[in-house]
Design an enzyme around this catalytic site. Structure first.
Site, PDB file in Angstrom:
ATOM      1  N   ASP A 196     -37.144-131.212 -24.450  1.00  0.00           N
ATOM      2  CA  ASP A 196     -35.999-131.032 -25.339  1.00  0.00           C
ATOM      3  C   ASP A 196     -35.657-129.551 -25.462  1.00  0.00           C
ATOM      4  O   ASP A 196     -34.513-129.140 -25.315  1.00  0.00           O
ATOM      5  CB  ASP A 196     -36.319-131.646 -26.709  1.00  0.00           C
ATOM      6  CG  ASP A 196     -35.199-131.489 -27.719  1.00  0.00           C
ATOM      7  OD1 ASP A 196     -34.101-131.059 -27.333  1.00  0.00           O
ATOM      8  OD2 ASP A 196     -35.419-131.804 -28.898  1.00  0.00           O
ATOM      9  N   ASP A 202     -32.221-124.033 -30.124  1.00  0.00           N
ATOM     10  CA  ASP A 202     -31.894-125.320 -29.516  1.00  0.00           C
ATOM     11  C   ASP A 202     -31.046-126.164 -30.476  1.00  0.00           C
ATOM     12  O   ASP A 202     -31.458-126.448 -31.599  1.00  0.00           O
ATOM     13  CB  ASP A 202     -33.185-126.063 -29.172  1.00  0.00           C
ATOM     14  CG  ASP A 202     -32.939-127.298 -28.342  1.00  0.00           C
ATOM     15  OD1 ASP A 202     -32.825-127.166 -27.119  1.00  0.00           O
ATOM     16  OD2 ASP A 202     -32.858-128.401 -28.932  1.00  0.00           O
ATOM     17  N   LEU A 203     -29.864-126.577 -30.015  1.00  0.00           N
ATOM     18  CA  LEU A 203     -28.960-127.323 -30.875  1.00  0.00           C
ATOM     19  C   LEU A 203     -29.540-128.686 -31.245  1.00  0.00           C
ATOM     20  O   LEU A 203     -30.103-129.385 -30.396  1.00  0.00           O
ATOM     21  CB  LEU A 203     -27.607-127.532 -30.193  1.00  0.00           C
ATOM     22  CG  LEU A 203     -26.542-126.443 -30.420  1.00  0.00           C
ATOM     23  CD1 LEU A 203     -27.022-125.085 -29.935  1.00  0.00           C
ATOM     24  CD2 LEU A 203     -25.241-126.827 -29.733  1.00  0.00           C
ATOM     25  N   ASP A 204     -29.382-129.067 -32.507  1.00  0.00           N
ATOM     26  CA  ASP A 204     -29.760-130.392 -32.988  1.00  0.00           C
ATOM     27  C   ASP A 204     -28.533-131.292 -32.869  1.00  0.00           C
ATOM     28  O   ASP A 204     -27.705-131.364 -33.781  1.00  0.00           O
ATOM     29  CB  ASP A 204     -30.241-130.306 -34.437  1.00  0.00           C
ATOM     30  CG  ASP A 204     -30.648-131.658 -35.014  1.00  0.00           C
ATOM     31  OD1 ASP A 204     -30.574-132.663 -34.273  1.00  0.00           O
ATOM     32  OD2 ASP A 204     -31.019-131.714 -36.196  1.00  0.00           O
ATOM     33  N   ASP A 233     -24.113-128.201 -18.395  1.00  0.00           N
ATOM     34  CA  ASP A 233     -25.317-127.434 -18.111  1.00  0.00           C
ATOM     35  C   ASP A 233     -26.539-128.052 -18.789  1.00  0.00           C
ATOM     36  O   ASP A 233     -26.472-128.519 -19.932  1.00  0.00           O
ATOM     37  CB  ASP A 233     -25.125-125.995 -18.618  1.00  0.00           C
ATOM     38  CG  ASP A 233     -26.311-125.104 -18.316  1.00  0.00           C
ATOM     39  OD1 ASP A 233     -26.632-124.935 -17.130  1.00  0.00           O
ATOM     40  OD2 ASP A 233     -26.919-124.580 -19.277  1.00  0.00           O
ATOM     41  N   GLU A 263     -25.781-131.248 -14.734  1.00  0.00           N
ATOM     42  CA  GLU A 263     -26.900-130.604 -14.045  1.00  0.00           C
ATOM     43  C   GLU A 263     -28.205-131.157 -14.621  1.00  0.00           C
ATOM     44  O   GLU A 263     -28.652-130.736 -15.683  1.00  0.00           O
ATOM     45  CB  GLU A 263     -26.851-129.088 -14.224  1.00  0.00           C
ATOM     46  CG  GLU A 263     -27.988-128.377 -13.506  1.00  0.00           C
ATOM     47  CD  GLU A 263     -28.566-127.215 -14.306  1.00  0.00           C
ATOM     48  OE1 GLU A 263     -29.320-126.431 -13.710  1.00  0.00           O
ATOM     49  OE2 GLU A 263     -28.299-127.100 -15.518  1.00  0.00           O
ATOM     50  N   GLY A 302     -37.552-127.412  12.764  1.00  0.00           N
ATOM     51  CA  GLY A 302     -37.555-128.520  13.702  1.00  0.00           C
ATOM     52  C   GLY A 302     -38.636-129.544  13.460  1.00  0.00           C
ATOM     53  O   GLY A 302     -38.720-130.529  14.197  1.00  0.00           O
ATOM     54  N   ASP A 439     -31.941-130.333  14.391  1.00  0.00           N
ATOM     55  CA  ASP A 439     -32.701-129.201  13.849  1.00  0.00           C
ATOM     56  C   ASP A 439     -33.751-128.726  14.839  1.00  0.00           C
ATOM     57  O   ASP A 439     -34.506-127.799  14.549  1.00  0.00           O
ATOM     58  CB  ASP A 439     -33.355-129.577  12.518  1.00  0.00           C
ATOM     59  CG  ASP A 439     -34.513-130.542  12.677  1.00  0.00           C
ATOM     60  OD1 ASP A 439     -34.543-131.281  13.687  1.00  0.00           O
ATOM     61  OD2 ASP A 439     -35.393-130.567  11.796  1.00  0.00           O
TER      62      ASP A 439
END
Length: 504
Positions: A196, A202-204, A233, A263, A302, A439
């Site tokens: 969290d 940190d926003l509640d 974000d 994200e 490769g 590759d």
């Protein structure tokens, strides 16, 4: 879409102007969307990339801090409010959708400290308390004095935050200080026991005033500039049901269908699929597992199984919700999630995200325009980084996407090194295409293109000459070692299309 910045974008305050000036050439290159960097004022002011968010409503208009001085700096790293709005309009006038970067997880740079009660938790295990209830003192007071209540009258206090990482009464004690009687949110990533908390204050989001303010800000942004959606974000640190509710309200109030990509950076496909389901399928996510595969394949030289490069990715498991990418501002050299894709592999990676039918591809600014910067490594030393521009090959792949990446897709992901696929075209876009890449050593592959006795040429120019399909609509297509070739149906307008590409 184009990610319209990188972490070390020049902080001269001219970036919004640059984006406005680039709009015609980006449209000519067939970009249809652009993700703008965070437009709101952040803790570091003109030096802040935008993620240390301070005031959501200051788009480069007010002097920040507790004692703003008349005539002080008001712009962000990228420019002023007026220049931001002008850049959005310029892109929209050229048919390019603009997505605003939303930073809702935290606030930073509070103007004054407050005292309240909190419990310290172990940053490495947020399920383990390190002590009982303590009186703490932290910078949780935000009045935005120079704004004087313009746009929003809300003042932020300690009650609006769930946890902080600093207590001036015990400054040497390393802990996450969780507000008393406020548990960590549960619908978040489980890294470190509970992820969290990320940084700052940190926003509640369970607090009704916070929830209401974030919804109000979203509506205000839609009214301020003609943006078409949002990039969200750090959503792995925010209760998952919040954004479903937030987006519902914005779409209902605006009467618009908004594009939204989050994200949630993890290589775990099951976690990403869970998140998509838990938000009712309303959010798209960046395909972090695919980016990790590109990084590993580029390092393997490769020895990566290209036939399985899509396994465990959103591109394969949930293509309608996948925003695919090769690199971004967090994975570029010297950044927190550094996972560099070596230059030789980038044309292969971009061919995969741009020319297959799955996902919404995102081109990284530094891959398109190049980048030259100096930054600190994890060892504290300065490093000079030069990232080469891949604009020419990306422009060619974008051209192929626009004109040839249509219709049924046949995949030939059946070899350790050499893979390919074809697109058969549609009535509106009738020309076929075959993509082949390796590759490892040079390779060839028989693939069906659905066009009989038809000439194909490699639009990348990596392999010269033409290849002609047989009477059954099949051909043996070739590519060089460590390279990609895009064989498109030769026709009268093709040379003109290539010649019309925007210059460097």
């Amino acid at each position: 879409m184009l990610q319209g910045f990188h972490w070390y974008t020049d902080g001269d305050g001219q970036h919004w102007k640059r984006l406005a000036e680039l709009a015609p050439s980006l449209a000519a290159a067939h970009f249809t969307g652009i993700w703008f960097p965070p437009a709101s004022k952040a803790m570091g002011g003109t030096n802040d990339v935008g993620y240390g968010i301070y005031d959501l409503f200051d788009l480069g208009e007010f002097v920040q801090g507790a004692n703003p001085k008349p005539g002080g700096e008001t712009r962000t790293k990228y420019g002023t409010r007026e220049e931001y709005i002008a850049a959005v309009h310029a892109c929209r006038e050229h048919g390019i959708e603009v997505y605003a970067d939303v930073v809702f997880n935290h606030k930073m740079g509070g103007e004054f400290e407050e005292e309240y009660e909190a419990i310290p938790f172990d940053p490495a295990d947020r399920n383990r308390a390190l002590d009982g209830v303590n009186l703490i003192k932290s910078y949780t007071g935000f009045d935005f004095p120079d704004r004087k209540g313009k746009y929003s009258t809300m003042k932020w206090r300690w009650q609006h935050f769930g946890s902080v990482d600093y207590n001036s009464l015990r400054p040497e004690f390393r802990a996450i200080w969780r507000k008393k009687d406020k548990p960590f949110d549960e619908e978040v990533d489980l890294e470190n026991g509970n992820y969290d908390f990320l940084m700052g204050c940190d926003l509640d989001v369970d607090h009704p005033e916070v929830r209401g303010e974030l919804k109000y800000w979203g509506k205000w942004m839609l009214d301020t500039a003609p943006i078409c959606g949002f990039r969200l974000d750090a959503i792995k640190h925010i209760e998952s049901d919040f954004f479903e509710e937030w987006l519902d309200e914005l779409e209902t109030s605006s009467g618009r269908d908004l594009f939204c990509v989050g994200e949630y950076w993890t290589p775990r496909i099951d976690t990403l699929v869970w998140y998509i389901g838990n938000t009712g399928g309303q959010l798209n996510l960046f395909d972090a597992p695919l980016q990790q595969h590109f990084h590993l394949a580029s390092q393997a030289g490769g020895n990566f199984d290209m036939g399985r490069i899509l396994d465990g990715t959103l591109m394969k498991e949930s293509p309608m919700h996948a925003v695919t990418l090769v690199e971004n501002h967090d994975t570029q050299p010297l950044q927190a999630l550094e996972a560099v894709v070596d230059p030789w592999f980038k044309p292969l990676a971009y061919a995969i995200i741009l020319l297959r039918s799955e996902g919404y591809p995102c081109v990284f600014w530094a891959d398109y325009f190049g980048a030259d910067y100096t930054g600190k490594g994890r060892d504290g030393n300065d490093y000079h980084i030069v990232l080469a521009s891949h604009k020419r090959i990306i422009d060619l792949l974008m051209l192929a996407r626009w004109h040839f990446a249509h219709g049924p897709q046949y995949s030939y992901l059946d070899h350790f090194n050499t893979i390919g696929w074809t697109r058969l075209g549609t009535e509106q876009h009738p020309h076929a295409m075959a993509v082949i890449l390796s590759d490892g050593p040079e390779g060839s592959k028989w693939m069906e293109v659905g066009k009989r006795d038809t000439d194909f040429m490699d639009i990348t120019g990596h392999v010269s000459g033409k290849i002609r399909s047989n009477g059954d609509g099949w051909a043996e297509f070739r590519c060089n070692g460590g390279s990609v070739s895009v064989w498109v149906e030769d026709h009268a307008e093709l040379a003109g299309m290539i010649a019309a590409l925007p210059g460097d």
